[in-house]
Design an enzyme around this catalytic site. Sequence first.
Site, short mmCIF file in Angstrom:
data_model
loop_
_atom_site.label_atom_id
_atom_site.label_comp_id
_atom_site.label_asym_id
_atom_site.label_seq_id
_atom_site.Cartn_x
_atom_site.Cartn_y
_atom_site.Cartn_z
N HIS A 1 6.20 -0.14 -8.04
CA HIS A 1 4.79 0.26 -8.20
C HIS A 1 4.36 1.21 -7.08
CE1 HIS A 1 0.52 -0.58 -9.38
NE2 HIS A 1 0.33 -0.29 -8.10
N GLU A 2 4.62 0.82 -5.87
CA GLU A 2 4.17 1.67 -4.75
C GLU A 2 4.92 2.99 -4.75
OE1 GLU A 2 1.53 0.56 -3.63
OE2 GLU A 2 1.80 -1.53 -4.22
N HIS B 1 3.47 5.36 -7.29
CA HIS B 1 2.20 5.95 -6.85
C HIS B 1 2.40 7.33 -6.21
CE1 HIS B 1 -1.12 3.35 -7.69
NE2 HIS B 1 -0.72 2.33 -6.97
N MET C 1 0.83 -1.20 0.00
CA MET C 1 0.00 0.00 0.00
C MET C 1 0.87 1.25 0.00
SD MET C 1 -3.01 1.26 -0.05
CE MET C 1 -3.15 3.03 -0.19
N ASN D 1 0.69 4.34 1.00
CA ASN D 1 0.46 5.46 1.92
C ASN D 1 1.58 6.50 1.80
OD1 ASN D 1 -1.51 3.62 3.23
ND2 ASN D 1 0.38 2.62 3.91
#
Length: 883
Positions: free
Chosen positions: A305-306, A309, A271, A273
């Site tokens: 990927h994270e 983001h 994730m 965050n």
Amino acid sequence: MLEIESPASPQTIDLKDYKIPDYYIETVDLHFELGEKQTTVRSRLAISRYSEAKAPPLVLNGEALELLSIQLDGQVLDKKDYQQNPESLTLFQVPERFTLEIETRIYPQDNTTLSGLYTSGGNFCTQCEAEGFRRITYFLDRPDVMARYTTTIVADKKKYPVLLSNGNLVAQGEEDNGHHFAKWQDPFPKPSYLFALVAGDLARIEDEFVTRSGRKVALHMYVQSHNRDKREHAMASLKRAMAWDEQVYGREYDLDIYMIVAVDDFNMGAMENKGLNIFNSKYVLAKPETATDTDYENIEGVIAHEYFHNWSGNRVTCRDWFQLSLKEGFTVFRDQQFSADQGSPAVKRIQDVNHLRTYQFREDAGPMAHPVRPESYVEVNNFYTMTVYEKGAEIVRMLYHLLGPEGFRQGTDLYFDRHDGQAVTTDDFVKALEDANALDLSQFRRWYSQAGTPELRISRAYDAEKSTYTLKIKQTCPPTPGQPHKAPLHIPLAIGLLDSQGEDLPLRLAGETTAVTGTRVLELRQEEEAFVFHDIPCEPAPSLLRSFSAPVKLYLDLRDEERYFLLAHDKDRFNRWEAGQQLAVKIILGLVKDYQQGKPLVLDSAFIETVGRILESDEPDQAFVAHILALPSEHYLAEFMAVIDPDAIHETRCFIRRSLAKALQELFAATYQALTKTGAYRRDPKEMGRRKLRNTCLGYLMELDEPDIRSQCLQQFNHADNMTDVIAALSRLVDIEGPERKIALQTFYDKWQEDSLVIDKWFTLQALSRRQDTLARVQELTHHPAFKLTNPNKVRALIGAFSQGNPARFHDPSGKGYGFLGDYVLKLDPLNPQVAARLVSAFNPWQRYDQNRQELMKAQLERIAKTPQISKDVYEIVSKNLA
Ligand code: B3K
Ligand code: ZN
């Protein structure tokens, strides 16, 4: 203890009902007191009204919360001023600007949903996307409400020495009674789904990255201390990703610190965050003894990927969850590009297309089919799908093909620039690309709204007299739920035409003055159109849809010899592989028919010879060779059958593998020997390719089930110095009847029982075994002390692998496999609805099977549907299946 709330009656949320929020939250001040039994959360929100309507009520989202108090501008609110229900808190009258202070109590230790604040291995962590923040405190929990957060965490210092949240650490200190605190401030406004908190006893590993503008960024990775020795690869991947995003997209990191925390209990991969990524430990931890080459690649991909983001998702975020592909499709495309740049682009493309065609095409043809920008949902977590992610990435890739690298970069620059700090739509993304390139993408936008996999039917004609070559192309798209009729799409079709030497012919279309040599992209827009190429000296071999330039199914009546020719000569390496796959599909499907009719199976000798030639070839990219040698998977083959026959597919595929092994035994054995490692373990593209090809040879040889080969395999298992080679051997040994199987499984367990991620592999290999008794073994393993229903990795490793990765055994005609899955969906649903919904999705293609299997699967779906208190996650999947 909080009572489990009764499930709300499932409601459908529609895109067409989107309204901008009535209220915005500018700042959020959070104060957590973390405790062993309970946690209190105080939040202070600065809220202002946006709505023009007089003074609409303020409706905050909240779930599984115990409300302790509310104050508005310092005044304690009375019960009559608000209304509470299981999913919201409504304040009837609020001023235009005000401060709201809310105190809630939550129970992270009992939170098995792994959404909101929960504990994993004794540490606290959060997962807020998509709607987990409302399980922490009452809030406007929607991505278009972006606020600046300050977070103070208070906890016992001994038990939770590490206290983390988003942004920068601005204060820390001791309190009395052994507690300490940390205060974090995130300068960037963000939606609540990007909030994160971590508290626990974790080992920190530090590194640093200097951005291209010379800013120093501290990189902190937190793992449980026994995993200290497994973090190097993730850290190195992160630094590569940071540098790559600067080079390729001009994107620089924006905070002074970037943190990654690995936890064992996590619903998905990781994730993003803001500044504090939380990862499933599976996508962080690696060392050669415990992680395979595939694990290493996955870690690199997910870390990147994270990280990506941070721009495609965090700085520019989604207006609502229908726009999820805005960040996911784009970020998947970015991580695919990154990974392609790290090794063999052809191999990366093959892997991605394989994945897409096997799982996304299947989704697009089933009861859950939905557009990349869905129109409605019941549970948003069910829409983190292959379609939103992988087809979404293909849409971005097509834009890349249409605009070219430079035009695409200009487009993304404009997009980031124009929308920095905003919550926007997929349409805004396309608009930026359009504006930067002065181009009309209005027809292209249909890719976002139209579900289903388009089909291209192509016929070709060569006119020797006129030296012209004509491609006639017809596009259609099958109906999907709610979309009976489809309009034609704007499709980039990359092509080349090969002369008899395998060279690309220069291509000149009617009306053009100069020819283009090499691949060129045709832009399809009509239902039917023709492209005429001039000055074509001889009938060429068509290489169409090069590098899979669009997510479509292509029908072209190539002759076998043309496919063999493309396999040998195509300049487009993806299409070389594809020609081999098409040959294999055709041969296997032919044999499937023979099998169904009880005819003896005979394998085409031209195919055997070709496989032999490929084995002997001096192609340097050995991973590429291994991919060519791999037969299409059982799942992919199933896509070609009107009525899927899992037994026939399985038996036929095994027969072909065995026949190839028999016919080419010496060659496989010699290649296996020749590829024996020299020197110490290394993990670079060349060595990974060598291992892959060698293990492919071992796999074929093991089809022969001969004692010598079995002992060779056991020897590899026993003596390999890396997990790739160990797993390759063990994955063959689990299929056999001989004593080696038991020995190897026991040895493996004894050696790795303390390493949870390695034990996941042990579960998976057994779940994927071809043996007839696999289901019984899987059932037995659900009682193994290492199996935990509350740990998603374990559930996926055993039950997920069996139901989604072992079609031959899951679809046992007795229906036992289905009953097993049904049992576990129902057991898991009250604990973790998100993962239960993933499990039940194994039934999605139920209508593609024979009558008997259909009835058996339907019975399970009905049984689940009838169960009281079923979650809306599972309800949505099951009801769409039964609709
Ligand atoms: N954005 C998260 C996925 C969240 C899933 C919520 N059910 C990870 C990712 O795609 O990067
Ligand atoms: Zn993502």
